[in-house]
Design an enzyme around this catalytic site. Structure first.
Site, short mmCIF file in Angstrom:
data_model
loop_
_atom_site.label_atom_id
_atom_site.label_comp_id
_atom_site.label_asym_id
_atom_site.label_seq_id
_atom_site.Cartn_x
_atom_site.Cartn_y
_atom_site.Cartn_z
N ASP A 205 64.88 -4.51 -70.18
CA ASP A 205 65.41 -3.53 -69.25
C ASP A 205 64.31 -2.66 -68.66
O ASP A 205 63.32 -2.40 -69.31
CB ASP A 205 66.38 -2.60 -69.96
CG ASP A 205 67.81 -2.87 -69.59
OD1 ASP A 205 68.68 -2.17 -70.08
OD2 ASP A 205 68.03 -3.79 -68.77
N ARG B 70 62.07 -17.22 -69.42
CA ARG B 70 62.75 -16.19 -70.21
C ARG B 70 63.42 -15.12 -69.35
O ARG B 70 64.19 -14.32 -69.86
CB ARG B 70 61.81 -15.58 -71.25
CG ARG B 70 60.61 -14.87 -70.69
CD ARG B 70 59.74 -14.31 -71.81
NE ARG B 70 60.39 -13.21 -72.51
CZ ARG B 70 60.62 -12.00 -71.97
NH1 ARG B 70 60.25 -11.76 -70.72
NH2 ARG B 70 61.21 -11.07 -72.64
N GLU C 20 36.21 -29.89 -62.84
CA GLU C 20 35.75 -28.74 -62.06
C GLU C 20 36.84 -28.17 -61.15
O GLU C 20 36.69 -27.11 -60.58
CB GLU C 20 34.53 -29.12 -61.21
CG GLU C 20 33.25 -29.28 -62.01
CD GLU C 20 32.94 -28.07 -62.88
OE1 GLU C 20 32.76 -26.98 -62.31
OE2 GLU C 20 32.89 -28.21 -64.12
N PRO D 93 41.10 -20.72 -61.94
CA PRO D 93 40.35 -19.50 -62.27
C PRO D 93 40.15 -18.59 -61.05
O PRO D 93 39.87 -17.41 -61.20
CB PRO D 93 39.00 -20.02 -62.78
CG PRO D 93 39.22 -21.45 -63.13
CD PRO D 93 40.31 -21.94 -62.22
#
Ligand code: 9D3
Length: 419
Positions: free
Chosen positions: A168, A153, A115, A88
């Site tokens: 593109d 990807r 944690e 985080p």
């Protein structure tokens, strides 16, 4: 784009089973386009109880101990791995970060839980902490999968050609348009007529318009970096004015056309998708000179020399006054263009660059950007235009004397460049 290899250190390997065997990522692994290795943190536990975590010093929950993490990392054979810790506290994951990761050969992902992990391990071993957004999860496993998915990807051949084309730079930085499939009517809702008409040009125009309107209303924050030229259906014109302009004594004069401006501005116009470069001079001898230059390069191109230069110079069109040029645009576009004057001096009523960018995208009207040579456009021009742009400021000192061809390049990049 070189990533072929990911290694994931996790106390919950089961999380990854479906992910690594499903859909596009599953197929990419089967086809050997990416490699994902899951390292079970429990295999590197401190003791026979399989302990990998302990109480947080100073109170709080459980923290993963540094030594099991370090041993797990050491077990992964690699000379130049890039170590990512989903946390985080990390930098927010954006496509830029994804692209940077796609350039690595080997990415190791350290999944925290509870944690978090001991800070000394982060300090010693982690190259980058990445957060996937401002909400609270239970661990780093889902973020690790998000990162692998997004990076994969980008690897050639992982997603089909069609989708790859969509990625593109053409579409960079704007939201997508809405999608529909059969049936043409569902629950009383029709698929937009533009998509069922079979008119490809109309479909393309509608899609670009939808994308623009959605970006403006939902994600205006994307606008500063977005390349908007493909989303505009009307012509864009750059006008270079040699009369009426000011000299250094603030007198209205006619300046001389320069070859450098002609060549360089037409190339900038070509690069950013400007439709015509309109050169204004009332002097016939100057217009003749321009025609001589463009004809020379036209001939050179026909003889097979520098075709790119002649292509750019094809954009040049000469007029003996601003009024004639505007009339010509009006006739060509069947609409009055939105005329914007530029200036190097501060003027009241001038608008910021981003505001004009938003206006251009919103209105999708023909646009004419007017640049003055010499000491700038004569005052009378400013009363006849639709908007005046804030001057281009370098952000350093008082000196503010760009050449007009530099100013054109900066202006075009601000409106139509994508970053
Ligand atoms: C009590 C303070 N919390 C910090 C905001 C503790 C905490 C919450 C959630 C500690 C770890 C986690 C687990 N989250 C991740 O490991 C995580 C995460 C996330 O929760 N949100 C967005 N991106 C990420 S990347 C890793």
């Amino acid at each position: 784009m070189g990533v072929v290899r990911f290694s994931v250190v996790t106390a919950f390997p089961e999380y990854f089973h479906a992910f690594l065997n499903t859909s596009i990522v599953g197929k990419a692994i089967k086809e050997g386009k990416i490699e994902v290795e899951i390292v079970n943190l429990r295999d590197f536990a401190q003791n026979s109880y399989g302990q990998i975590d302990d109480y947080s010093y100073g109170g709080g929950g459980m923290v993963i101990m540094p030594e099991p993490l370090y041993k797990a990392l050491e077990s992964i054979k690699s000379d130049k791995a890039y170590v990512v810790y989903p946390s985080p506290q990390g930098v927010i994951l954006t496509q830029d970060v994804v692209e940077a990761l796609a350039a690595k050969d080997h990415v190791i992902l350290i999944c925290g839980h509870y944690e978090g992990i001991d800070e000394r391990f982060v300090e010693k071993c982690v190259d980058l902490e990445i957060s996937i957004g401002d909400y609270v999860l239970t661990g780093g496993e889902l973020p690790a999968m998000v990162i692998i998915d997004a990076v994969s990807r980008l690897i050639p051949g992982v997603v089909g050609k069609k989708e790859a084309v969509l990625e593109d730079s053409f579409y960079k930085g704007m939201l997508d348009y809405p999608h529909y499939t059969r049936p043409a009517e569902w629950n009383g809702i029709q698929v937009p007529e533009e998509l069922t008409s079979g008119d490809h040009e109309r479909t393309a125009r509608w899609r670009m318009r939808q994308a623009a309107l959605r970006t403006l209303s939902r994600r205006p924050d994307l606008l500063p970096r977005a390349g908007i030229r493909p989303y505009l259906s009307r012509g864009i014109y750059v006008m270079l004015v040699h009369h009426p302009v000011l000299n250094k004594n603030d007198e209205v004069v006619t300046s001389a056309v320069t070859g450098l401006d002609l060549h360089d501005i037409s190339r900038s116009c070509m690069t950013y998708g400007v439709d015509k470069f309109l050169v204004i001079t009332p002097l016939k001898s100057q217009r003749d000179m321009i025609h001589k230059i463009t004809a020379h390069w036209e001939r050179a191109s026909k003889e097979g020399l520098n075709p790119m230069r002649s292509e750019a110079l094809n954009l040049v069109k000469t007029f003996n006054s601003i009024e004639f040029a505007i009339m010509w645009i009006k006739r060509r576009e069947k609409e009055k263009p939105f005329i914007v004057a530029t200036t190097a001096k501060k003027r009241k009523g001038a608008i910021p660059w981003l505001e004009l960018k938003r206006t251009i995208l919103e209105q999708d009207a023909p646009l004419c950007l007017v640049f003055g040579t010499s000491w700038g456009l004569a005052d009378e021009i400013f009363n006849q235009v639709d908007a005046v742009l804030d001057p281009i400021l370098g952000g350093y000192g008082e000196y503010n004397h760009l050449s007009v061809r530099s100013a054109v390049a900066v202006a075009l990049d601000r409106f139509f460049g994508s970053r």
